[in-house]
Scaffold this active site. Structure first.
Site, PDB file in Angstrom:
ATOM      1  N   SER A 170       0.997  -1.210  -0.190  1.00 49.02           N
ATOM      2  CA  SER A 170      -0.392  -0.120   0.237  1.00 49.02           C
ATOM      3  C   SER A 170       1.091   1.105  -0.001  1.00 49.02           C
ATOM      4  CB  SER A 170      -0.825  -0.047   1.550  1.00 49.02           C
ATOM      5  OG  SER A 170      -1.666   1.256   1.158  1.00 49.02           O
ATOM      6  N   LYS A 172      -0.968  -0.580  -3.888  1.00 51.98           N
ATOM      7  CA  LYS A 172      -2.390  -0.654  -4.347  1.00 51.98           C
ATOM      8  C   LYS A 172      -1.815   1.125  -3.816  1.00 51.98           C
ATOM      9  CE  LYS A 172      -4.704   0.093   0.508  1.00 51.98           C
ATOM     10  NZ  LYS A 172      -5.571  -1.103   1.740  1.00 51.98           N
ATOM     11  N   LYS A 178      -3.500   5.224  -2.784  1.00 50.39           N
ATOM     12  CA  LYS A 178      -4.427   5.814  -1.903  1.00 50.39           C
ATOM     13  C   LYS A 178      -4.269   6.861  -2.717  1.00 50.39           C
ATOM     14  CE  LYS A 178      -4.146   3.418   1.970  1.00 50.39           C
ATOM     15  NZ  LYS A 178      -5.407   3.200   2.137  1.00 50.39           N
ATOM     16  N   ASP A 209      -7.155   2.985  -2.587  1.00 58.16           N
ATOM     17  CA  ASP A 209      -8.554   2.721  -1.126  1.00 58.16           C
ATOM     18  C   ASP A 209      -8.181   4.553  -0.975  1.00 58.16           C
ATOM     19  OD1 ASP A 209      -8.876   2.459   0.691  1.00 58.16           O
ATOM     20  OD2 ASP A 209      -7.109   1.961   1.699  1.00 58.16           O
ATOM     21  N   GLU A 255     -10.937   0.513  -3.172  1.00 50.49           N
ATOM     22  CA  GLU A 255     -11.715  -0.311  -1.959  1.00 50.49           C
ATOM     23  C   GLU A 255     -12.050   1.188  -1.402  1.00 50.49           C
ATOM     24  OE1 GLU A 255      -7.980  -1.565   0.170  1.00 50.49           O
ATOM     25  OE2 GLU A 255      -8.522  -0.815   2.122  1.00 50.49           O
ATOM     26  N   ASP A 275     -13.786  -2.176   3.265  1.00 52.55           N
ATOM     27  CA  ASP A 275     -12.744  -2.031   4.184  1.00 52.55           C
ATOM     28  C   ASP A 275     -12.726  -1.505   5.873  1.00 52.55           C
ATOM     29  OD1 ASP A 275     -10.288  -1.624   5.802  1.00 52.55           O
ATOM     30  OD2 ASP A 275      -8.817  -0.528   4.817  1.00 52.55           O
ATOM     31  N   LYS A 321      -9.509  -6.669   7.841  1.00 53.97           N
ATOM     32  CA  LYS A 321      -8.224  -6.965   9.082  1.00 53.97           C
ATOM     33  C   LYS A 321      -9.170  -6.968  10.406  1.00 53.97           C
ATOM     34  CE  LYS A 321      -7.099  -2.424   6.585  1.00 53.97           C
ATOM     35  NZ  LYS A 321      -6.790  -0.994   7.015  1.00 53.97           N
ATOM     36  N   GLY A 331      -4.106  -4.858   6.157  1.00 53.27           N
ATOM     37  CA  GLY A 331      -2.824  -4.286   7.681  1.00 53.27           C
ATOM     38  C   GLY A 331      -3.338  -2.433   7.653  1.00 53.27           C
TER      39      GLY A 331
END
Ligand code: OSB
Ligand code: MG
Length: 371
Positions: A135, A161, A163, A188, A213, A238, A262, A290
């Site tokens: 990420s 991933k 952001k 995400d 996400e 998530d 998670k 995570g």
């Protein structure tokens, strides 16, 4: 098992660089660690995965400390206890999943040592190597981002991933996609969009992303279901999946095709097993998320990723990626083919560095049963 002593440690690990998301930057990683000792001297470590403030979800490190120290630990000292009893005894506490997870995992560790069986086996795990991705936080300079992506690809991470937040999505993603036409890329949003951004989100559909996400509200599934109908790209939830029941409801209304699990967010390893069953029933894919935890929570997380439906790459990075020191040894290491091994020993399966904990310790409390 009978727990005789509980020790809580609030530590703060400096991050090598701030990790920027749709909810803001994480520049220091607070963690609340728990050490339980049973009547035979067996030790179980746990970690509440919350951040320094309620920016990702409602829980933060201070409230985890309160819930563990004042509410949960007094219930588990000096009584005969199995995992099911623990879940029953704490069922009256609403929410506060990360605090519950911290205690539950420490109990699993002791149970595993007593039964001489690794936790991933007790859980019914089916794999011992977990495919991982990284990420990558928001990086303003596209050049800098490109070099990070290049490094991660060459290190073997199986997907990346990125952001995103409103105003920082399509244009820079286009550049990454152009440079890496075949790379498994996902994004995400960390709840930074609303349906008013529908057109921005629809534009992402032509980037061949693995998934988007949690673009919308951290407690929403209704709008995500509306959005999923408008998108070709799969939505992954998530923040808004806090339990197996949440997962069932999201699956039933078509709010997502993928769930990031998670373990701390859903409160227990047992809840993760339930989500695994629900995913199988609804044909929804899972992967292990995570939140930059220390090696303690990460070790338990990896055991969960051994469950059957966790087929997509997990968010697990090498210990040294974000921190100079981790509290467990050996460090978590991503292999050149983009995998991390599930800890196979009994208990947590790795060593815990007391000296590292001491170095970064902000607070300590020992709670002993008076009987
Ligand atoms: O939304 O997945 C998230 C980190 C902190 C809080 C929330 C998230 C994240 C990450 C990092 O994306 C994932 C990791 O631990 O590698
Ligand atoms: Mg997320």
């Amino acid at each position: 098992m009978k727990i005789k002593q509980a020790e809580l440690y609030h530590i703060q690990l400096p991050m090598k660089f701030p990790f920027v998301t749709g909810f803001g930057a994480i520049s220091k990683r607070d963690a609340v660690l728990l050490k339980l000792t049973d009547e035979n001297g067996l030790v179980g470590w746990g970690e509440a995965s919350a951040l320094w403030a309620p920016v990702y979800l409602e829980e933060d490190a201070q409230i985890c400390w309160h819930v563990m120290s004042d509410l949960i630990i007094p219930l588990i000292l000096n009584v005969d206890l199995e995992i099911d009893d623990y879940l029953e005894k704490t069922a009256w506490i609403r929410g506060n999943n990360m605090a519950r997870f911290g205690v539950e995992t420490a109990l699993w560790s002791i149970k595993s040592q007593k039964t001489k069986t690794p936790i991933y086996k007790l859980l019914g795990g089916v794999r011992t190597k977990i495919p991982v991705g990284e990420s990558i936080g928001i990086v303003v300079s596209t050049n800098e981002l490109m070099s990070i992506v290049e490094n991660r690809v060459s290190e073997g991470y199986q997907r990346i991933k990125l952001k995103i937040k409103p105003g920082h999505d399509y244009d820079y993603l286009c550049e990454v996609r152009k440079a890496y036409p075949k790379l498994a890329i996902m994004v995400d949003g960390n709840s930074s969009y609303t349906l008013r951004n529908l057109n921005d989100l629809k534009r992402l559909d032509n980037l061949n992303l693995l998934m988007i996400e949690q673009p919308l509200g951290y407690d929403d599934i209704i709008d995500h279901a509306k959005l999923q109908k408008e998108l070709k790209t799969s939505i992954c939830l998530d923040e808004s999946i806090m339990s197996a029941e949440d997962a069932r409801k999201a699956c039933e209304i078509g709010a997502c095709r993928i769930i990031n699990v998670k373990p701390g967010r859903v409160g227990s390893l047992v809840e993760c097993q339930k989500i695994n069953n629900i995913a199988k029933k609804y044909g929804v894919k899972l992967w292990l998320g995570g939140m930059l935890e220390t090696g303690i929570a990460k070790s338990y997380n990896l055991m969960v990723a051994a469950l059957s439906e966790f087929t997509l790459p997990a968010d697990v990075s090498s210990s040294k990626k974000f921190y100079d020191d981790d509290v467990t040894n050996p460090d978590i290491e991503v292999t050149c083919n983009g995998e991390v091994a599930v800890p196979m020993g009994v208990g947590i399966g790795v060593g815990v560095n007391k000296s590292t904990i001491k170095k970064y310790q902000l607070a300590y409390e020992k709670i002993i049963s008076n009987e």
